[in-house]
Design an enzyme around this catalytic site. Structure first.
Site, short mmCIF file in Angstrom:
data_model
loop_
_atom_site.label_atom_id
_atom_site.label_comp_id
_atom_site.label_asym_id
_atom_site.label_seq_id
_atom_site.Cartn_x
_atom_site.Cartn_y
_atom_site.Cartn_z
CB CYS A 228 -10.36 -51.37 -58.11
SG CYS A 228 -9.42 -50.55 -59.43
CB CYS B 129 -8.06 -55.63 -59.32
SG CYS B 129 -7.76 -53.86 -59.09
CB CYS C 112 -9.15 -54.61 -62.66
SG CYS C 112 -10.24 -53.53 -61.71
CG ASP D 187 18.37 -1.73 -85.51
OD1 ASP D 187 17.45 -2.44 -85.05
OD2 ASP D 187 18.25 -0.52 -85.77
CB CYS E 218 -7.70 -50.07 -62.46
SG CYS E 218 -7.08 -51.75 -62.18
#
Length: 533
Positions: free
Chosen positions: A24, A21, A113, A348, A116
């Site tokens: 990218c 793509c 793509c 306690d 990615c």
């Protein structure tokens, strides 16, 4: 596209031809302009096409010196040979012509793509941003900023490595350098695109230090098994972990990719990677607010109330506890998922805590509501106090995580004051106990008491009784007021715990002594700050 230079042309052509793509491609060209990634997908495709057409006449000069992209680089040696110069079929990748590049662009425009897996395509669009914001708004959180995080499928790292090897081989064939650090990380590019859209839609700024996190978890089942070959090549990187469903975590895959030789990688994985049929899935959209901390002091007036839930072998012994009486109101008001209670020491179940009370803090995990005025905190304190006659809370306030350290310091370093009702087997007179008032800084050696030995390690602890003051009642009873070092076991100091605490009241009086009642009168920790009524 001014951010690209002549030497980026072979990268653009190669990646377009293999189904990558536009965003990218910009990443692999080392483009650091955030604004460029925000351009619409179609516009970027058109810009790349024009870039190739405008530079077609310069094809024969692709190896000329050109300006470097504005990224930190670690140069590769140009003279390396071997596996880097061939793809998985043993052939040298060829740079497609401009016409071939245009054809590839047209055919790949609607494809997922191959690097990615669609994250920088569909998941950058306005529809997905609105889906994320709808999830955030429906969760009903209070926040003034946000930080965005993304979890990527581990196989993305494998595909990125394969694409990078293809690009590196091609650049080396052309005599041009390429370093892995030139590539813009997918997460970084995605955040460049998504941050301004989320910020506009949510109406608050993005801030890396924000306590409110919006996260998206991506998955891609079609390619889930693509990283499995790494387990054979680098078995040491994939070890089962209790909290992980799969050994193929992103970090394990990255570690394996750092270890595996390039020739071994190319034997198992196609270079460049093939295009998938399906786009990634956004498995989860999650919101999480950083913890909020509330502190105060509590008084405990019941001798039948534990500090924390008393459960033995899965069976509850008492119906409530100090922790629960306080936290149930805080959980409801802050709308938190869970809580963690801590205090400066503990008493306690049969011990009262009087005076100014015992400092405590509660961590509220993932609260939906985080903003409270001082007046609202005061009303919340009153609601806790009105709900039970067994406890009372004071100085309730919001604090920071760091401030809680002041409370923990008091567990061992500060002093505490007690009042103990003591019985003796032999009759006593006032003068028999008067000498206790004169004892100062009495040193004790206390072995871990038998009653707590199941949850604390066996050790001998040195403790100090700073002062004592006796108060005669009758022949077999007296009250003893003590100021001691924090961490002193008072009950054991009275009865001796079968000789495990030396000296003790029994040995000092030369008779058997036992404790009937114990009250904590003060915990000398100057925290949290006292609030005005």
């Amino acid at each position: 596209m001014s951010s690209l230079t002549e030497k980026d042309r072979p990268i653009v052509q190669l990646l377009l031809n293999t189904g990558t793509c536009p965003r990218c491609i910009l990443r692999f060209c080392g483009v650091g302009s955030q604004m460029l990634y925000r351009h619409p997908h179609k516009d970027l495709m058109k810009d790349l096409q024009e870039f190739l057409q405008n530079n077609q006449e310069k094809e024969d000069t692709a190896c000329l010196d050109v300006g470097d992209p504005p990224c930190k680089r670690i140069r590769l040696e140009h003279s390396e040979e071997g596996a880097d110069d061939v793809n998985h079929n043993g052939a040298i990748p060829q740079v497609p012509s401009a016409d071939e590049g245009n054809a590839a662009m047209e055919s790949s425009a609607g494809k997922v793509c191959n690097v990615c897996l669609g994250i920088l395509q569909e998941f950058c669009e306005a529809d997905f941003v609105k889906k994320v914001c709808q999830k955030v708004n429906s969760a009903d959180y209070q926040f003034t900023s946000f930080v965005f995080s993304v979890s990527l499928p581990p196989q993305l790292s494998v595909r990125e490595r394969a694409a990078w090897l293809g690009v590196k081989q091609e650049m080396r064939n052309l005599g041009l350098p390429l370093a892995k650090d030139d590539i813009v990380q997918l997460k970084e590019a995605y955040k460049w695109i998504i941050h301004p859209q989320l910020s506009e839609e949510l109406g608050v700024p993005s801030d890396g230090k924000s306590l409110f996190e919006v996260s998206v978890v991506f998955a891609h089942r079609e390619t889930d098994e693509e990283c499995h070959f790494l387990a054979t090549a680098c078995p040491d990187c994939f070890k089962p972990a209790k909290n992980k469903q799969s050994v193929f975590t992103r970090m394990a895959v990255i570690k394996a990719l750092e270890k595996i030789k390039e020739e071994d990688f190319l034997k198992h994985f196609p270079c460049p990677p093939g295009s998938p049929k399906m786009i990634c899935d956004a498995l989860e959209i999650q919101c999480n607010n950083g913890a909020v901390f509330v502190a105060g002091r509590y008084n405990k007036y019941s001798r039948n109330l534990p500090q924390t839930p008393w459960i033995i072998d899965g069976e509850r012994k008492l119906e409530s506890s100090v922790e629960e009486l306080i936290s149930e109101h805080l959980m409801a008001e802050f709308k938190a998922d869970s809580f963690n209670f801590s205090s400066s020491g503990r008493e306690d179940v049969d011990v009262r805590t009087l005076g100014n009370g015992r400092p405590f803090a509660i961590e509220l995990v993932n609260p939906r509501r985080i903003h409270f005025t001082a007046e609202e905190m005061k009303r919340l304190q009153q609601a806790i106090n009105d709900s039970s006659d067994k406890i009372q809370v004071r100085d309730l306030q919001l604090v920071t995580r760091e401030a809680i350290g002041h409370m923990k310091e008091g567990e061992e370093e500060k002093t505490k004051t007690y009042s103990a009702l003591i019985w003796t087997d032999k009759a006593i007179q006032r003068e028999d106990i008067a000498f206790l008032d004169d004892i100062k800084e009495l040193k004790l050696d206390q072995k871990t008491p038998l009653r707590v030995l199941h949850r604390r390690p066996l050790a001998v602890r040195c403790r100090l009784i700073h002062t004592m003051r006796s108060e005669y009642i009758d022949e077999h009873h007296f009250r003893l007021h003590l100021k001691t070092q924090a961490g002193t076991y008072i009950k054991e100091f009275v009865h001796g715990d079968f000789g495990r605490t030396k000296p003790n009241i029994g040995s000092l009086l030369n008779r058997t002594a036992d404790i009937l009642e114990l009250d904590v009168e003060s915990v000398d920790v100057d925290w949290p700050p006292t609030l005005a009524d």
